[in-house]
Motif scaffolding. Structure first.
Motif, PDB file in Angstrom:
ATOM      1  N   ALA A 128      23.736 -10.324  -5.245  1.00 35.18           N
ATOM      2  CA  ALA A 128      23.384 -11.459  -6.114  1.00 35.18           C
ATOM      3  C   ALA A 128      23.029 -10.974  -7.515  1.00 35.18           C
ATOM      4  O   ALA A 128      23.433 -11.578  -8.518  1.00 35.18           O
ATOM      5  CB  ALA A 128      22.222 -12.239  -5.506  1.00 35.18           C
ATOM      6  N   LYS A 129      22.277  -9.887  -7.609  1.00 33.22           N
ATOM      7  CA  LYS A 129      21.931  -9.347  -8.916  1.00 33.22           C
ATOM      8  C   LYS A 129      23.169  -8.842  -9.648  1.00 33.22           C
ATOM      9  O   LYS A 129      23.293  -8.993 -10.870  1.00 33.22           O
ATOM     10  CB  LYS A 129      20.900  -8.226  -8.763  1.00 33.22           C
ATOM     11  CG  LYS A 129      19.491  -8.725  -8.447  1.00 33.22           C
ATOM     12  CD  LYS A 129      18.506  -7.591  -8.382  1.00 33.22           C
ATOM     13  CE  LYS A 129      17.083  -8.105  -8.210  1.00 33.22           C
ATOM     14  NZ  LYS A 129      16.545  -8.731  -9.432  1.00 33.22           N
ATOM     15  N   GLN A 130      24.101  -8.265  -8.905  1.00 28.30           N
ATOM     16  CA  GLN A 130      25.340  -7.790  -9.513  1.00 28.30           C
ATOM     17  C   GLN A 130      26.159  -8.956 -10.051  1.00 28.30           C
ATOM     18  O   GLN A 130      26.753  -8.871 -11.123  1.00 28.30           O
ATOM     19  CB  GLN A 130      26.155  -6.993  -8.495  1.00 28.30           C
ATOM     20  CG  GLN A 130      27.472  -6.444  -9.010  1.00 28.30           C
ATOM     21  CD  GLN A 130      27.297  -5.409 -10.099  1.00 28.30           C
ATOM     22  OE1 GLN A 130      26.336  -4.651 -10.081  1.00 28.30           O
ATOM     23  NE2 GLN A 130      28.231  -5.362 -11.034  1.00 28.30           N
ATOM     24  N   ARG A 131      26.198 -10.057  -9.307  1.00 26.09           N
ATOM     25  CA  ARG A 131      26.933 -11.240  -9.758  1.00 26.09           C
ATOM     26  C   ARG A 131      26.372 -11.751 -11.086  1.00 26.09           C
ATOM     27  O   ARG A 131      27.128 -12.156 -11.973  1.00 26.09           O
ATOM     28  CB  ARG A 131      26.858 -12.335  -8.696  1.00 26.09           C
ATOM     29  CG  ARG A 131      27.729 -13.548  -9.016  1.00 26.09           C
ATOM     30  CD  ARG A 131      27.710 -14.571  -7.918  1.00 26.09           C
ATOM     31  NE  ARG A 131      26.455 -15.300  -7.852  1.00 26.09           N
ATOM     32  CZ  ARG A 131      25.604 -15.247  -6.835  1.00 26.09           C
ATOM     33  NH1 ARG A 131      25.862 -14.473  -5.787  1.00 26.09           N
ATOM     34  NH2 ARG A 131      24.486 -15.943  -6.852  1.00 26.09           N
ATOM     35  N   LEU A 132      25.046 -11.697 -11.232  1.00 27.39           N
ATOM     36  CA  LEU A 132      24.436 -12.134 -12.484  1.00 27.39           C
ATOM     37  C   LEU A 132      24.777 -11.183 -13.624  1.00 27.39           C
ATOM     38  O   LEU A 132      25.038 -11.622 -14.748  1.00 27.39           O
ATOM     39  CB  LEU A 132      22.916 -12.233 -12.314  1.00 27.39           C
ATOM     40  CG  LEU A 132      22.424 -13.324 -11.355  1.00 27.39           C
ATOM     41  CD1 LEU A 132      20.917 -13.231 -11.178  1.00 27.39           C
ATOM     42  CD2 LEU A 132      22.823 -14.707 -11.836  1.00 27.39           C
ATOM     43  N   LEU A 133      24.794  -9.881 -13.353  1.00 27.99           N
ATOM     44  CA  LEU A 133      25.126  -8.916 -14.390  1.00 27.99           C
ATOM     45  C   LEU A 133      26.525  -9.141 -14.938  1.00 27.99           C
ATOM     46  O   LEU A 133      26.754  -9.072 -16.152  1.00 27.99           O
ATOM     47  CB  LEU A 133      25.011  -7.492 -13.846  1.00 27.99           C
ATOM     48  CG  LEU A 133      25.414  -6.370 -14.817  1.00 27.99           C
ATOM     49  CD1 LEU A 133      24.430  -6.279 -15.974  1.00 27.99           C
ATOM     50  CD2 LEU A 133      25.535  -5.033 -14.098  1.00 27.99           C
TER      51      LEU A 133
END
Length: 246
Positions: A199-204
């Protein structure tokens, strides 16, 4: 297309522009990287790239037990990442600027870096003592209605903080000093939310600031609803907080 060639530091967590990254360096491949960075004059940025690991291990496999920082085995640069390390990493990462690189008496390093610019991973060179990547620098486009979305995200984030504090039965600051620049808001909230690495990668890697803020607004509302329905929270810091042995 602007490309840059930088040392590559894979982690089991996501680094965002503007966020601080403390590192404890003890593996030989990363010690070699720090020695190389220290050759850069102090008045110039000592940069390396951080990418989140998709499939692999942040620390090279070793014997059972805690890492022995006094025994520094000579590991290859690809240890833990398989024969094709590019496939082991997420394709979008962040450049880190090492403000402090301090060598300890035992040869390990204490590093304090800050995320600066998003980059896309193009290729990885494994021929040296540490990984080196060819990277494409990514611009940060605002997108449509980023300002209004940032205001909504800040409101939702404050509510999320309050619910989180209540569930943990402890006080939390009001967040009155939070920034209001949309891109900064989007990265700060992404880093502060309790999310897993995908999820954090998707935001990045969101295409623009507005898209990231829209995604965060949905996530904040969903997370707040979950917290509201729970009588208490588990020890989330132990299971979700990024930890780097390096």
């Amino acid at each position: 297309m602007t490309t840059v060639r930088l040392p590559l530091f894979p982690l089991n967590s996501v680094l965002y522009p503007g966020l601080v990254l403390p590192l404890n360096i003890f593996e030989e491949r990363y010690r070699a990287m720090m020695r190389e960075l220290l050759k850069t004059p102090e008045d110039q940025p000592r940069r390396f790239a951080v990418v989140a690991i998709r499939d692999g291990h942040e620390v090279a496999p070793s014997v059972s037990g805690m890492p022995d920082t006094t025994a520094l085995p000579d590991r290859g640069p690809t240890a833990g990442f398989g024969d094709e390390p590019t496939k082991a990493f997420h394709s979008v990462g962040c450049v880190a600027d090492a403000a402090t690189i301090r060598e300890r008496d035992n040869g390990t390093y204490e590093v304090l870096a800050t995320g600066t610019t998003r980059v896309r991973l193009l290729s990885v060179d494994t021929s040296g003592p540490f990984l080196v990547a060819e990277l494409e620098e990514l611009e940060e486009d605002a997108g449509d209605e980023a300002g209004a979305l940032a205001e909504g995200v800040l409101r939702a984030f404050r509510q999320y903080q309050k619910r989180l504090a209540g569930a943990r039965e402890r006080s939390l600051s009001t967040g009155a000093d939070l920034p209001d620049e949309p891109a900064v808001v989007s990265y700060l909230v992404a880093a502060a939310m309790m999310l897993d690495t995908p999820a954090k990668q998707r935001l990045l890697q969101a295409p623009d600031t507005a898209s990231r803020l829209r995604d965060e607004l949905k996530l904040l509302r969903a997370e707040s609803a979950i917290i509201r329905s729970l009588p208490s929270l588990p020890a989330s810091e132990l299971t979700r907080t990024p930890t780097s042995l390096n």
